[in-house]
Design a protein around this motif. Structure first.
Motif, mmCIF file in Angstrom:
data_model
loop_
_atom_site.group_PDB
_atom_site.id
_atom_site.type_symbol
_atom_site.label_atom_id
_atom_site.label_comp_id
_atom_site.label_asym_id
_atom_site.label_seq_id
_atom_site.Cartn_x
_atom_site.Cartn_y
_atom_site.Cartn_z
ATOM 1 N N SER A 138 16.291 -3.856 -20.260
ATOM 2 C CA SER A 138 17.052 -4.334 -19.103
ATOM 3 C C SER A 138 18.469 -4.627 -19.563
ATOM 4 O O SER A 138 18.731 -4.785 -20.767
ATOM 5 C CB SER A 138 16.430 -5.607 -18.507
ATOM 6 O OG SER A 138 16.615 -6.703 -19.395
ATOM 7 N N LYS A 140 20.002 -7.373 -18.927
ATOM 8 C CA LYS A 140 19.989 -8.768 -19.372
ATOM 9 C C LYS A 140 19.638 -8.845 -20.861
ATOM 10 O O LYS A 140 20.293 -9.550 -21.630
ATOM 11 C CB LYS A 140 18.979 -9.563 -18.555
ATOM 12 C CG LYS A 140 18.876 -11.028 -18.981
ATOM 13 C CD LYS A 140 17.822 -11.771 -18.175
ATOM 14 C CE LYS A 140 17.688 -13.222 -18.653
ATOM 15 N NZ LYS A 140 16.622 -13.945 -17.907
ATOM 16 N N ILE A 141 18.615 -8.087 -21.256
ATOM 17 C CA ILE A 141 18.217 -8.081 -22.672
ATOM 18 C C ILE A 141 19.309 -7.451 -23.523
ATOM 19 O O ILE A 141 19.574 -7.898 -24.642
ATOM 20 C CB ILE A 141 16.880 -7.332 -22.840
ATOM 21 C CG1 ILE A 141 15.750 -8.159 -22.236
ATOM 22 C CG2 ILE A 141 16.596 -7.032 -24.308
ATOM 23 C CD1 ILE A 141 14.410 -7.472 -22.237
ATOM 24 N N ARG A 143 22.558 -7.605 -23.016
ATOM 25 C CA ARG A 143 23.598 -8.622 -23.222
ATOM 26 C C ARG A 143 23.149 -9.634 -24.281
ATOM 27 O O ARG A 143 23.945 -10.029 -25.148
ATOM 28 C CB ARG A 143 23.920 -9.336 -21.905
ATOM 29 C CG ARG A 143 24.970 -10.443 -22.062
ATOM 30 C CD ARG A 143 25.292 -11.098 -20.746
ATOM 31 N NE ARG A 143 26.148 -10.271 -19.929
ATOM 32 C CZ ARG A 143 27.477 -10.218 -20.029
ATOM 33 N NH1 ARG A 143 28.108 -10.944 -20.956
ATOM 34 N NH2 ARG A 143 28.183 -9.440 -19.236
ATOM 35 N N GLU A 144 21.882 -10.033 -24.218
ATOM 36 C CA GLU A 144 21.370 -10.987 -25.206
ATOM 37 C C GLU A 144 21.478 -10.416 -26.621
ATOM 38 O O GLU A 144 21.840 -11.135 -27.564
ATOM 39 C CB GLU A 144 19.910 -11.332 -24.892
ATOM 40 C CG GLU A 144 19.736 -12.184 -23.639
ATOM 41 C CD GLU A 144 18.279 -12.368 -23.266
ATOM 42 O OE1 GLU A 144 17.406 -11.770 -23.945
ATOM 43 O OE2 GLU A 144 18.004 -13.094 -22.288
ATOM 44 N N MET A 161 29.343 -4.322 -21.760
ATOM 45 C CA MET A 161 28.363 -4.307 -20.674
ATOM 46 C C MET A 161 28.832 -3.427 -19.521
ATOM 47 O O MET A 161 28.031 -2.691 -18.924
ATOM 48 C CB MET A 161 28.102 -5.730 -20.185
ATOM 49 C CG MET A 161 27.323 -6.592 -21.181
ATOM 50 S SD MET A 161 25.710 -5.886 -21.641
ATOM 51 C CE MET A 161 24.917 -5.756 -20.030
#
Length: 217
Positions: A138, A140-141, A143-144, A161
């Motif tokens: 994803s 989100k992952i 970015r982490e 991103m």
């Protein structure tokens, strides 16, 4: 007797594979590339030229050939690149001479390039190119992962991103698309693709001679 190897088990003398790995920054492409190179002696990395400065731990000639903008432009003018692209205010290019030398030695070439480079390479070399795109589970992952690397400022991460979303939109320009949920599993899938592509009929250049001689055996 034909010379048999793990990558040419029948001794047919195959054409080399131009094996492209692409992904958004942080999706695991570099880790998988390193694992492939460590496990496969018939695969060699294409070392790109770049105008960006070295990052900590990077070595000139091993990770990239670091050059200034003037030298890079001269190489473009001299038609020394198979492909080149402008990424994050820097330029990256694949040298023709190095790739030709690897193929001439009977080995395959691994490319760590973006969708622009993959497209250019495919236009030049067509059927010799195998393109694999690696997706994160994803955004989100992703970015982490970028944050946890602790190598980029928040502004750079935001830019990466934004670029990642643009890169993902080109997924359909690849032959294979994998989701890197588990790096070991993803690596095994990538290596399976490479091994299978080496055995593709169109790359077995000695196959016709073998078939013609079947009735004499």
């Amino acid at each position: 007797m034909p010379h048999r190897t793990e990558t040419d088990p029948h001794g047919f003398k195959r054409r080399g594979v131009l094996f492209v790995l692409s992904s958004p920054s942080g999706a695991g492409k570099s880790t998988i590339a390193r694992k492939l190179l460590a496990a496969d002696s018939q695969l060699e990395m294409s070392v790109s030229y770049t105008t960006r400065p070295p990052r900590p731990g990077e070595e000139d000639g091993r990770d990239y050939h670091f050059v200034d903008l003037e030298q890079f432009r001269a190489m473009v003018s001299n038609n020394e690149f198979l492909e080149w692209a402008h990424v994050f205010n820097h330029r990256y290019g694949t040298p023709k001479a190095h790739v030709d030398a690897i193929l001439s030695s009977g080995r395959d070439v691994l490319f760590d390039i973006d969708w622009q480079g993959a497209q250019q390479l495919f236009q030049l070399a067509g059927g010799d190119v195998v393109r694999v795109f690696i997706l994160p589970p994803s955004l989100k992952i992703l970015r982490e992962r970028l944050v946890n690397r602790r190598t980029d400022s928040p502004d750079v991460i935001d830019a990466r991103m934004a670029r990642a979303e643009a890169e993902v939109s080109h997924w359909d320009g690849y032959d294979y698309v994998l989701v890197n949920e588990d790096v070991e599993q993803c690596y095994e899938s990538v290596h399976t693709i490479l091994r299978a592509e080496r055995l593709r009929r169109s790359r077995q250049t000695g196959l016709i001679g073998f078939i013609r001689g079947l009735n004499k055996r």
